[in-house]
Motif scaffolding. Structure first.
Motif, PDB file in Angstrom:
ATOM      1  N   TYR A  97      12.090   6.228 -11.816  1.00  0.00           N
ATOM      2  CA  TYR A  97      10.777   5.728 -11.451  1.00  0.00           C
ATOM      3  C   TYR A  97      10.794   4.208 -11.272  1.00  0.00           C
ATOM      4  CZ  TYR A  97       5.738   4.972 -11.538  1.00  0.00           C
ATOM      5  OH  TYR A  97       4.467   4.605 -11.213  1.00  0.00           O
ATOM      6  N   VAL A  98      11.548   3.510 -12.117  1.00  0.00           N
ATOM      7  CA  VAL A  98      11.681   2.055 -11.983  1.00  0.00           C
ATOM      8  C   VAL A  98      12.370   1.706 -10.666  1.00  0.00           C
ATOM      9  CG1 VAL A  98      12.747   0.004 -12.976  1.00  0.00           C
ATOM     10  CG2 VAL A  98      11.657   1.688 -14.476  1.00  0.00           C
ATOM     11  N   ILE A  99      13.425   2.462 -10.341  1.00  0.00           N
ATOM     12  CA  ILE A  99      14.131   2.224  -9.081  1.00  0.00           C
ATOM     13  C   ILE A  99      13.208   2.492  -7.890  1.00  0.00           C
ATOM     14  CG2 ILE A  99      16.057   2.956  -7.636  1.00  0.00           C
ATOM     15  CD1 ILE A  99      17.593   3.605 -10.170  1.00  0.00           C
ATOM     16  N   HIS A 100      12.389   3.527  -8.009  1.00  0.00           N
ATOM     17  CA  HIS A 100      11.449   3.857  -6.933  1.00  0.00           C
ATOM     18  C   HIS A 100      10.446   2.724  -6.698  1.00  0.00           C
ATOM     19  CE1 HIS A 100       8.546   6.006  -4.503  1.00  0.00           C
ATOM     20  NE2 HIS A 100       7.612   5.742  -5.397  1.00  0.00           N
ATOM     21  N   ILE A 101       9.979   2.101  -7.765  1.00  0.00           N
ATOM     22  CA  ILE A 101       9.008   1.010  -7.618  1.00  0.00           C
ATOM     23  C   ILE A 101       9.633  -0.178  -6.892  1.00  0.00           C
ATOM     24  CG2 ILE A 101       7.745  -0.741  -8.929  1.00  0.00           C
ATOM     25  CD1 ILE A 101       6.973   1.396 -10.906  1.00  0.00           C
ATOM     26  N   PHE A 102      10.840  -0.563  -7.280  1.00  0.00           N
ATOM     27  CA  PHE A 102      11.467  -1.733  -6.662  1.00  0.00           C
ATOM     28  C   PHE A 102      11.891  -1.458  -5.224  1.00  0.00           C
ATOM     29  CE2 PHE A 102      11.971  -2.990 -11.138  1.00  0.00           C
ATOM     30  CZ  PHE A 102      11.515  -4.291 -11.058  1.00  0.00           C
ATOM     31  N   THR A 103      12.359  -0.253  -4.930  1.00  0.00           N
ATOM     32  CA  THR A 103      12.697   0.069  -3.537  1.00  0.00           C
ATOM     33  C   THR A 103      11.449   0.144  -2.663  1.00  0.00           C
ATOM     34  OG1 THR A 103      12.698   2.420  -4.136  1.00  0.00           O
ATOM     35  CG2 THR A 103      14.816   1.277  -4.141  1.00  0.00           C
ATOM     36  N   ASN A 104      10.332   0.574  -3.241  1.00  0.00           N
ATOM     37  CA  ASN A 104       9.077   0.606  -2.492  1.00  0.00           C
ATOM     38  C   ASN A 104       8.586  -0.800  -2.171  1.00  0.00           C
ATOM     39  OD1 ASN A 104       6.833   1.567  -1.243  1.00  0.00           O
ATOM     40  ND2 ASN A 104       5.780   2.224  -3.092  1.00  0.00           N
ATOM     41  N   CYS A 128      17.170  -7.397   9.093  1.00  0.00           N
ATOM     42  CA  CYS A 128      16.281  -7.365   7.926  1.00  0.00           C
ATOM     43  C   CYS A 128      15.720  -5.960   7.708  1.00  0.00           C
ATOM     44  CB  CYS A 128      15.156  -8.373   8.107  1.00  0.00           C
ATOM     45  SG  CYS A 128      13.997  -8.460   6.728  1.00  0.00           S
ATOM     46  N   PHE A 129      15.417  -5.251   8.787  1.00  0.00           N
ATOM     47  CA  PHE A 129      14.937  -3.870   8.660  1.00  0.00           C
ATOM     48  C   PHE A 129      15.997  -2.977   8.027  1.00  0.00           C
ATOM     49  CE2 PHE A 129      15.431   0.242  10.877  1.00  0.00           C
ATOM     50  CZ  PHE A 129      14.437   0.945  10.223  1.00  0.00           C
ATOM     51  N   VAL A 130      17.242  -3.107   8.448  1.00  0.00           N
ATOM     52  CA  VAL A 130      18.311  -2.278   7.892  1.00  0.00           C
ATOM     53  C   VAL A 130      18.487  -2.546   6.399  1.00  0.00           C
ATOM     54  CG1 VAL A 130      20.791  -1.814   7.996  1.00  0.00           C
ATOM     55  CG2 VAL A 130      19.492  -2.082  10.106  1.00  0.00           C
ATOM     56  N   VAL A 131      18.442  -3.823   6.016  1.00  0.00           N
ATOM     57  CA  VAL A 131      18.664  -4.180   4.610  1.00  0.00           C
ATOM     58  C   VAL A 131      17.519  -3.692   3.727  1.00  0.00           C
ATOM     59  CG1 VAL A 131      18.871  -6.133   3.027  1.00  0.00           C
ATOM     60  CG2 VAL A 131      20.137  -6.133   5.171  1.00  0.00           C
ATOM     61  N   THR A 132      16.286  -3.821   4.188  1.00  0.00           N
ATOM     62  CA  THR A 132      15.131  -3.473   3.346  1.00  0.00           C
ATOM     63  C   THR A 132      14.798  -1.987   3.356  1.00  0.00           C
ATOM     64  OG1 THR A 132      13.678  -4.019   5.212  1.00  0.00           O
ATOM     65  CG2 THR A 132      14.099  -5.753   3.583  1.00  0.00           C
ATOM     66  N   ALA A 133      15.121  -1.264   4.423  1.00  0.00           N
ATOM     67  CA  ALA A 133      14.757   0.153   4.506  1.00  0.00           C
ATOM     68  C   ALA A 133      15.811   1.078   3.921  1.00  0.00           C
ATOM     69  CB  ALA A 133      14.496   0.540   5.962  1.00  0.00           C
ATOM     70  N   THR A 134      17.042   0.647   3.830  1.00  0.00           N
ATOM     71  CA  THR A 134      18.110   1.527   3.345  1.00  0.00           C
ATOM     72  C   THR A 134      17.902   1.983   1.901  1.00  0.00           C
ATOM     73  OG1 THR A 134      19.674   0.530   4.886  1.00  0.00           O
ATOM     74  CG2 THR A 134      20.597   1.728   3.016  1.00  0.00           C
ATOM     75  N   PRO A 135      17.649   1.093   0.917  1.00  0.00           N
ATOM     76  CA  PRO A 135      17.495   1.571  -0.472  1.00  0.00           C
ATOM     77  C   PRO A 135      16.367   2.573  -0.653  1.00  0.00           C
ATOM     78  CG  PRO A 135      17.787  -0.808  -0.415  1.00  0.00           C
ATOM     79  CD  PRO A 135      17.554  -0.378   0.993  1.00  0.00           C
ATOM     80  N   SER A 136      15.225   2.336  -0.043  1.00  0.00           N
ATOM     81  CA  SER A 136      14.091   3.237  -0.212  1.00  0.00           C
ATOM     82  C   SER A 136      14.357   4.603   0.395  1.00  0.00           C
ATOM     83  CB  SER A 136      12.847   2.612   0.423  1.00  0.00           C
ATOM     84  OG  SER A 136      11.756   3.487   0.342  1.00  0.00           O
ATOM     85  N   THR A 137      14.954   4.640   1.589  1.00  0.00           N
ATOM     86  CA  THR A 137      15.219   5.923   2.240  1.00  0.00           C
ATOM     87  C   THR A 137      16.246   6.737   1.463  1.00  0.00           C
ATOM     88  OG1 THR A 137      14.759   4.871   4.368  1.00  0.00           O
ATOM     89  CG2 THR A 137      15.897   6.988   4.408  1.00  0.00           C
ATOM     90  N   VAL A 138      17.330   6.103   1.043  1.00  0.00           N
ATOM     91  CA  VAL A 138      18.371   6.820   0.298  1.00  0.00           C
ATOM     92  C   VAL A 138      17.832   7.331  -1.039  1.00  0.00           C
ATOM     93  CG1 VAL A 138      20.622   6.553  -0.804  1.00  0.00           C
ATOM     94  CG2 VAL A 138      20.220   5.555   1.444  1.00  0.00           C
ATOM     95  N   HIS A 139      17.064   6.517  -1.718  1.00  0.00           N
ATOM     96  CA  HIS A 139      16.543   6.929  -3.021  1.00  0.00           C
ATOM     97  C   HIS A 139      15.498   8.035  -2.889  1.00  0.00           C
ATOM     98  CE1 HIS A 139      14.256   6.405  -6.878  1.00  0.00           C
ATOM     99  NE2 HIS A 139      15.495   6.381  -7.331  1.00  0.00           N
TER     100      HIS A 139
END
Length: 373
Positions: A259-266, A233-244
């Protein structure tokens, strides 16, 4: 954009409430009978505390933005958010290493780790996290925003100084919190799943008697399933935010779409700190049993028993007897249900009875039967 900010605020606050409640329940369950004496209980407890601190501090940061004001703790909150987030990630990493070591060497694993060593190791990780982010005291400062017609500042926020190399630091922080941790988690999870699959095939080929003896390791199996699910679960949830985040720092593309992508990854990254309870609940049957037992013991049984004791109290009788030779009444106790109506002997006179309530017959021991003198 205002609507997206409101959605982000509501989502993070809801996740904070749910995540803190779930982490507190998880902390209580892993320190009870079944999981308490395992070395992983110390790591899970440290993970729950770190995640609760991240959720609470991040919610405090958001609430401060809803009501703009001048504060002096903005940089302190920012500092401890990064400290506890790094601590949470490192605990996940070392949980995977501990599980992988247990799979490879199950007989000697108790010699390698213990509950005291695990707690000391979590404290050591926390101290290292404090040291890593200690440079924030030199490179961060509180900046103030003043209104158009106001001389006094209307709100404050924490920001890095202009001479600080933020791109370099963001790359180092990403390496510490993601790029070093995720490969370790993936490799350890692949090894653990492969070894458990081999063990399950061997167990199915054994006789029923031997299979019963192997069931003694069910505690470690369920703990392994819980912790592997948590790391995935950590790998799945942390990957988008770190890459973006790395993409934004390199490209400097701060458009509306990004900015929209940043909000959802956060929001997704914030969900990682609130997902431990859900992951453990769906991946471990014993965790569900302990949770039901916790609710039954503390929320249902005690409330019902207290109400039942107040509504239906035991009644007993005080019986006074006297004899011809002794005129002083003797007070005896007997339950009303067990008191049999009998005619007293010729030399005994029944003077009277008196009913009264007591809390429980256990405090008096066994009910005393009337005797005659």
């Amino acid at each position: 954009m205002f609507i997206l900010e409101r959605i982000r605020t509501i989502a993070i606050l809801c996740l904070s409430v749910f995540g803190c409640t779930g982490n507190i329940l998880t902390l209580i369950i892993v320190n009870q009978r079944f999981f308490r004496r395992t070395t992983s209980a110390a790591f899970i407890s440290g993970l729950c505390i770190a995640d609760c601190c991240v959720l609470c501090l991040h919610s405090l940061q958001i609430v401060a933005k809803l009501r703009p004001q001048v504060t002096s703790y903005d940089c302190i909150v920012f500092y401890f958010i990064d400290v506890f987030r790094l601590l949470s990630v490192w605990i996940v990493c070392f949980i995977n290493i501990e599980r992988c070591s247990l799979v490879f060497n199950p007989c000697h694993m108790p010699r390698l780790t213990s509950q005291i060593k695990s707690r000391l190791f979590v404290i050591l990780l926390f101290c290292i996290s404090l040291i890593i982010f200690s440079h924030y005291t030199y490179h961060m400062q509180i900046e103030y925003v003043r209104g158009a017609n106001q001389t006094e500042p209307s709100r404050s926020f924490c920001a890095f100084k202009k001479d600080f190399h933020r791109l370099t630091w963001e790359s180092i922080r990403s390496v510490l919190t993601y790029w070093l941790i995720v490969p370790v988690c993936i490799v350890c999870n692949i090894i653990i799943i492969k070894r458990l699959h081999q063990a399950s095939r061997i167990e199915r080929s054994l006789s029923p008697d031997t299979r019963t003896r192997l069931d003694l390791s069910s505690k470690q199996r369920q703990l392994t399933a819980m912790l592997v699910a948590s790391s995935l679960c950590f790998v799945v949830t942390a990957t988008p935010s770190t890459v973006h985040a790395i993409y934004l720092l390199i490209s400097k593309n701060f458009g509306n779409h990004q900015y929209v992508i940043h909000i959802f990854t956060n929001i997704l990254l914030h969900f990682h700190h609130a997902s431990n309870f859900l992951v453990f609940l769906f991946s471990c049957a014993r965790f569900r049993i302990e949770l039901i037992e916790l609710f039954r013991r503390y929320f249902c049984y005690k409330i019902y028993s207290n109400w039942y004791k107040r509504s239906t109290q035991n009644t007993e009788q005080v019986v006074f007897y006297s004899t011809k030779n002794q005129r002083t009444p003797v007070k005896l106790l007997s339950q009303k249900s067990n008191l049999q109506r009998r005619n007293p002997p010729n030399n005994i006179v029944l003077l009277g009875t008196n009913n009264y309530n007591i809390r429980s017959t256990r405090s008096y021991g066994h009910p005393v039967q009337p005797h005659y003198r």
